[in-house]
Design a protein around this motif. Sequence first.
Motif, mmCIF file in Angstrom:
data_model
loop_
_atom_site.group_PDB
_atom_site.id
_atom_site.type_symbol
_atom_site.label_atom_id
_atom_site.label_comp_id
_atom_site.label_asym_id
_atom_site.label_seq_id
_atom_site.Cartn_x
_atom_site.Cartn_y
_atom_site.Cartn_z
ATOM 1 N N MET A 1 24.138 7.712 6.327
ATOM 2 C CA MET A 1 25.274 8.025 6.441
ATOM 3 C C MET A 1 25.228 9.278 6.968
ATOM 4 N N GLY A 2 26.325 9.546 7.919
ATOM 5 C CA GLY A 2 26.610 10.432 8.864
ATOM 6 C C GLY A 2 27.835 10.767 9.637
ATOM 7 N N ARG A 3 28.087 11.874 10.445
ATOM 8 C CA ARG A 3 29.205 11.828 11.290
ATOM 9 C C ARG A 3 28.850 11.413 12.720
ATOM 10 N N VAL A 4 29.183 10.089 13.082
ATOM 11 C CA VAL A 4 28.995 9.626 14.315
ATOM 12 C C VAL A 4 29.763 9.448 15.045
ATOM 13 N N LEU A 5 31.012 9.138 15.034
ATOM 14 C CA LEU A 5 32.213 9.091 15.795
ATOM 15 C C LEU A 5 32.563 10.373 16.386
ATOM 16 N N SER A 6 32.482 11.471 15.612
ATOM 17 C CA SER A 6 33.014 12.732 15.922
ATOM 18 C C SER A 6 31.750 13.650 17.029
ATOM 19 N N SER A 7 30.650 12.885 17.203
ATOM 20 C CA SER A 7 29.697 13.172 17.943
ATOM 21 C C SER A 7 29.674 12.599 19.402
ATOM 22 N N LEU A 8 30.411 11.348 19.630
ATOM 23 C CA LEU A 8 30.490 10.889 20.925
ATOM 24 C C LEU A 8 30.959 11.491 21.776
ATOM 25 N N GLN A 9 30.576 11.318 22.974
ATOM 26 C CA GLN A 9 31.093 11.792 24.126
ATOM 27 C C GLN A 9 32.003 10.759 24.992
ATOM 28 N N ARG A 10 32.802 11.055 25.664
ATOM 29 C CA ARG A 10 33.642 10.032 26.449
ATOM 30 C C ARG A 10 33.680 10.135 28.000
ATOM 31 N N PHE A 11 33.259 8.963 28.608
ATOM 32 C CA PHE A 11 33.065 8.789 30.073
ATOM 33 C C PHE A 11 34.291 7.939 30.612
ATOM 34 N N ARG A 12 34.757 8.252 31.725
ATOM 35 C CA ARG A 12 35.747 7.329 32.227
ATOM 36 C C ARG A 12 35.490 7.105 33.771
ATOM 37 N N CYS A 13 35.705 6.143 34.332
ATOM 38 C CA CYS A 13 35.596 5.523 35.498
ATOM 39 C C CYS A 13 36.900 4.754 36.156
ATOM 40 N N ASN A 14 37.297 5.032 37.101
ATOM 41 C CA ASN A 14 38.398 4.228 37.770
ATOM 42 C C ASN A 14 37.562 3.510 38.908
ATOM 43 N N TYR A 15 37.324 2.086 38.744
ATOM 44 C CA TYR A 15 36.504 1.374 39.815
ATOM 45 C C TYR A 15 37.601 0.414 40.486
ATOM 46 N N SER A 16 37.803 0.714 41.820
ATOM 47 C CA SER A 16 38.660 -0.096 42.565
ATOM 48 C C SER A 16 37.470 -1.006 43.223
ATOM 49 N N PHE A 17 38.090 -2.382 43.534
ATOM 50 C CA PHE A 17 37.150 -3.518 44.249
ATOM 51 C C PHE A 17 38.270 -4.437 45.021
ATOM 52 N N ASN A 18 37.401 -5.021 45.721
ATOM 53 C CA ASN A 18 38.091 -5.920 46.516
ATOM 54 C C ASN A 18 36.970 -7.035 47.311
ATOM 55 N N LEU A 19 36.903 -8.050 46.403
ATOM 56 C CA LEU A 19 35.788 -8.977 46.398
ATOM 57 C C LEU A 19 36.268 -10.434 47.148
ATOM 58 N N ARG A 20 35.235 -10.886 47.638
ATOM 59 C CA ARG A 20 35.688 -12.309 48.458
ATOM 60 C C ARG A 20 34.638 -13.110 48.234
ATOM 61 N N VAL B 1 44.269 0.905 23.212
ATOM 62 C CA VAL B 1 44.752 1.060 21.814
ATOM 63 C C VAL B 1 43.987 2.287 21.015
ATOM 64 N N PRO B 2 44.634 3.297 20.562
ATOM 65 C CA PRO B 2 43.664 4.207 20.074
ATOM 66 C C PRO B 2 43.414 3.696 18.696
ATOM 67 N N TRP B 3 41.999 4.013 18.324
ATOM 68 C CA TRP B 3 41.348 3.383 17.310
ATOM 69 C C TRP B 3 40.702 4.300 16.455
ATOM 70 N N LEU B 4 39.659 5.007 16.347
ATOM 71 C CA LEU B 4 38.989 5.759 15.422
ATOM 72 C C LEU B 4 38.662 6.959 16.098
ATOM 73 N N SER B 5 38.956 8.145 15.434
ATOM 74 C CA SER B 5 38.472 9.449 15.891
ATOM 75 C C SER B 5 38.391 9.735 17.300
ATOM 76 N N GLY B 6 39.617 9.194 17.774
ATOM 77 C CA GLY B 6 39.862 9.587 19.208
ATOM 78 C C GLY B 6 39.345 8.528 20.046
ATOM 79 N N THR B 7 38.740 7.631 19.721
ATOM 80 C CA THR B 7 37.873 6.361 20.564
ATOM 81 C C THR B 7 39.288 5.353 20.783
ATOM 82 N N PHE B 8 39.049 4.439 21.729
ATOM 83 C CA PHE B 8 39.766 3.471 22.012
ATOM 84 C C PHE B 8 39.270 2.215 21.925
ATOM 85 N N ILE B 9 40.170 0.965 21.742
ATOM 86 C CA ILE B 9 39.567 -0.212 21.925
ATOM 87 C C ILE B 9 40.694 -0.773 23.045
ATOM 88 N N CYS B 10 40.478 -2.066 23.456
ATOM 89 C CA CYS B 10 41.341 -2.493 24.531
ATOM 90 C C CYS B 10 41.672 -3.979 24.309
#
Length: 486
Positions: A184-203, A367-376
Motif C-alpha cells: 500500500m502506498g500513495r500512488v495517485l499523488s505521485s502521478l504526472q500529467r501529460f496533455r496533447c492536442n492532436y489534429s488529424f485529417n485522414l482520407r 470528468v474529475p475522478w481521483l486526486s486530480g485525475t480524469f476519466i472521460c
Amino acid sequence: MVKAVIGEETRLSSTEDRLSRSAIPAEVGLVIGKLSSAVDRGFVFDLIPTPNNDAGEPACSVMEAKDERKKSSRSKSQSSDASSLSIDSDWVAEHARQVSRMLLGGMKVVGVYVWASDSSFKNSTMMVCQAIKGVADAVQHLDSASDEALLIHICYSPRRWSCRSCLLGSSITSSNLRPCDLKMGRVLSSLQRFRCNYSFNLRFPICSVGESAAQTFTDILRQQLANHAKDLRSANALIDGNLVHNDAPCNTDGEHEVELLFPFMKDAHVEAFSGKDVAGVLLVSGSICSYAYLYAKEPVSQAVDDIKADIIRSLRSRLDIICDEAEEDLISPNDNSADKEDMPITKLVLCSSTKPFRLPLPRRVFVPWLSGTFICDYLQPSESLEVLKDRCIELKLMENPPESSTFSEVEAEAPLLISKSFWDAVSVSAASSAENLITERSGKETRHEGGENQKRSGKAPNIAIMVGALVLLLSVILGFVFYGWE
C-alpha cells in the motif's frame, strides 16, 4: 512479469471497508491501474465492482457443492469448505469493455479482484481464470496487447490481501498464476500529467462494388484506423518544447504539453488509392485532446507511448459507440427492398451509396475522478452532460459524480466523418465547391447547403483570371517600352 504491485492506500482501504460493512459473501470487480515494464512494477489506482446484470443478479455468488447439500450429517464448516464461486464471466468482460473506454492514457483495466473466503477462492481457480481471460479479450480491442494481468484476492476468512500475476495466453490455468508482493502506498499523488492536442485529417478510400461487394462503413474505418495507428506510433514527440530522445524520468511538476511530429514522407493518400477502383473517399477530421498519467520513476518516453495509445483508443471508442447503435444485419448492395435513406450510416455499404453525407462523431468530455485525475466519456450530439453522471453511477466508477459544471468540454466541435465521391475529394476546384453542397444526414431528414455561398465562391476564380491577364498585359507593355526602341 511484474514482481511487486503498489496499490493506492486510500482506495484499497475504502474498498475493504465497504465490503466489510456490506457482509456479502462474494464480489468480483475490475482492477484499474498500470503495469510498467520500464520499472518492473504494477500500480493499482482503484477497484471497480461489477454491477448486477440485466436480470438484477450479482456477477459473483457462492455456490455449494450439490453432493454436500444432501449430506446433512456434515458440519457447517465442512460444507463451507466445498463451496465455490459462480462468476458471470461474460458480464464481467462487458463491464471491462465499457470501463476501458472511459480511461485515459496510462490507465487500463489490468485484471480482476475477488472478495471471497479462502476455501471458496481455492475451489474456483478455473472460474476465476476464465473471468481474467474474458476481461483481457474484451479490452484488447481498445488497448495494446499485454502479456499479463493481475488477480487480487481479498480474503475475509481470515482477513488478508494477496496478489498474483497471470500470464495471458490461449488458455489460462492455475499454472499461469505467479504470486507477487502487494504493498500500500500513495500512488495517485505521485502521478504526472501529460496533455496533447492532436489534429488529424485522414482520407480513407471507398472501393467500388467490384473491389469489395460488402465494404461497409465499419469495415473501412476499422481497417484504416489500424493503419493510421502504425503511423502514429512511429511519430516523434516534443515535451514542453524539448525533443524526447532518451529514457530519463521527468523531474518537473505541473502539466506537461506533448506535441507529435510526423516525418516527411511520400503522400500516403496517393498510395492508398493506387491500384484500386475507388468510388469515393471517407474523410475523418477533427482534434482530440489526450491525457496520459506517468509514475514519477517511469521514463518520459512511456508518457509519449501512453499519449499515442490514448489517441488510438479515443478514435476506436467513437467508432464502437456509433456502431453499437446498429443491431441488424448489414445491408447488401443488391438489396433494394430496404429503404437505404432510413438505414443507420454504420450499416450502409458505402460503395453503393451515391449521395455524400456528414456524420459528427461523439465528442469527448472529461470528468474529475481521483486526486486530480480524469476519466472521460463520449456524448452524441443529442445527449446532455447529465447522461455522463448516470453512466458513472451505472458502471460503478463513482458513487457520487461531481456536478456537470466541473466537466471539461475541450472539444467544442465534434470530429466529422464525411463521405464524398472520389473526384470531389481529389480535385481542388471541385472540392472547394463541393464543400458547400454536402448533404447532412440527421435521422430521416437531409439538408442541402449552397445558394449564396456557392455564388460568392464562384466569383473568386474570375477575379484571379482578371488579375493574371492584367499582369500579363502590363509585362508586354513594359517589355515593348524598354526593349522595343532598340
